[in-house]
Design a protein around this motif. Sequence first.
Motif, PDB file in Angstrom:
ATOM      1  N   TRP A 178       0.831  -1.207   0.000  1.00  0.00           N
ATOM      2  CA  TRP A 178       0.000   0.000   0.000  1.00  0.00           C
ATOM      3  C   TRP A 178       0.866   1.259   0.000  1.00  0.00           C
ATOM      4  N   THR A 195      -0.825   7.417   3.001  1.00  0.00           N
ATOM      5  CA  THR A 195      -1.952   8.339   2.840  1.00  0.00           C
ATOM      6  C   THR A 195      -1.465   9.768   3.006  1.00  0.00           C
ATOM      7  N   VAL A 243      -2.976  13.139   6.400  1.00  0.00           N
ATOM      8  CA  VAL A 243      -3.776  12.419   7.388  1.00  0.00           C
ATOM      9  C   VAL A 243      -3.136  12.593   8.757  1.00  0.00           C
ATOM     10  N   GLY A 302       3.002   8.931   1.872  1.00  0.00           N
ATOM     11  CA  GLY A 302       1.992   9.968   1.703  1.00  0.00           C
ATOM     12  C   GLY A 302       2.598  11.362   1.750  1.00  0.00           C
TER      13      GLY A 302
END
Length: 417
Positions: free
Chosen positions: A250, A253, A256, A297
């Motif tokens: 993954w 993000t 956040v 991220g």
Amino acid sequence: MVNASQNQDQTQVKADYDPITLSLFSNRFMCIAEAMGRSLKQTAISTNIKERLDFSCAVFSPNGDLVANAPFVPVHLGAMSCHLPDLTVITPCFDENDPTKIIFFTASRGHHSDIGGILPGSMPPTSTQLYEEGANIQSLKIVSNGYYNHDALYKIMVEDPAQYPGCSGSRSFKDVESDIKAQIAANNKGTNLLKALVKEYNLKTVHSYMNHIKNNAERSVRKMLRKAAEKAGSNVLHTIAGGSGAGDGWHGTSGVHCHMTNTRITDPEILERRYPVLLHEFGFRSSSGGVGKYRGGEGCIRSLQFLQPLSVSILSERRARSPYGLKGGGPGATGLNLWVKQPKEENGKVRTINVGGKGTMQFGTGDRLILHTPGGGGWGAPDNKEEIDKEEAERLLNQARDWEPRGTWADKAQPDF
């Protein structure tokens, strides 16, 4: 007085249980904690609790074991404790058939705006003594026999902290007191719902499934931790928002709150309405995430201008060392806190100062604070061999210098020389 042996007898459980009923009780307890939270949000007046949702509510067994903790602020989970401005109100729930017997506790914890100390906000980055952070409350019986103890709260929040050198009592006692009353009301909401649950079933059944929930939670957490140990990514901490680290499978993000508190950020409209501040920019910080097979991220850029002199404290991390990557992934960009200082003399030069990760500064009218939050670390070697932008720091400084005021408030934002 509470008979401890009686409370232990109350929580004796049967060896077997019905999984469906277990799920129902688990949701009922959680719904009670969430209902307490809704009550607290609606009746509190401070920005910290009403807007940022920096609070938690929970239900406990008569022995003090956690039964349900609504997931408002994860750092409170299981402990309901953090730092001095987080004040906890605990309310016993008595058996209606025996007023001397406690059958549950309800508790609410909220971050209060100011409990005294050497600086407004009661979170000084330079404190070396506990009293410098404000009121140190060991315990206080705030309600006794239905009567609210205003004088005791005033003494412990205002008079006692002011006795220490360089310290003040609470600078917003009325707000603190109003939020304390909101916590009391939220706890009472919880006790009423718990009594209704006991009437619907019976005390023995409720206590039995309360313990089954605790045992089931232990098994679930152990299983989750075993899985988490197999896959681990890197995270970056920040009190506003930053980029989370990537992991095996993954991307991180962007923008956040991967800090342990998970509180909301104050809405721009609320921020500008309640405080002498203009928010000029809030968005993603491009190219701040670490490169890799899975990218970290992106961090954020947040630019604030102050409409009057203010004391500002900053507590931030990853301003000197980058958030690291894993398995060949690149690091995220370090954070950067800039003070754009207006000149004191006519035709003077605007100065841009890197203020570091922690400190307290006295901002003048028209001064700006520009926060560049860190990006998350990448995971795995990048397939296309991307390079981290070496000119990122210079780009950020140029962006700070190129700032222009916005909106109809621009005239008000200009310094008065």
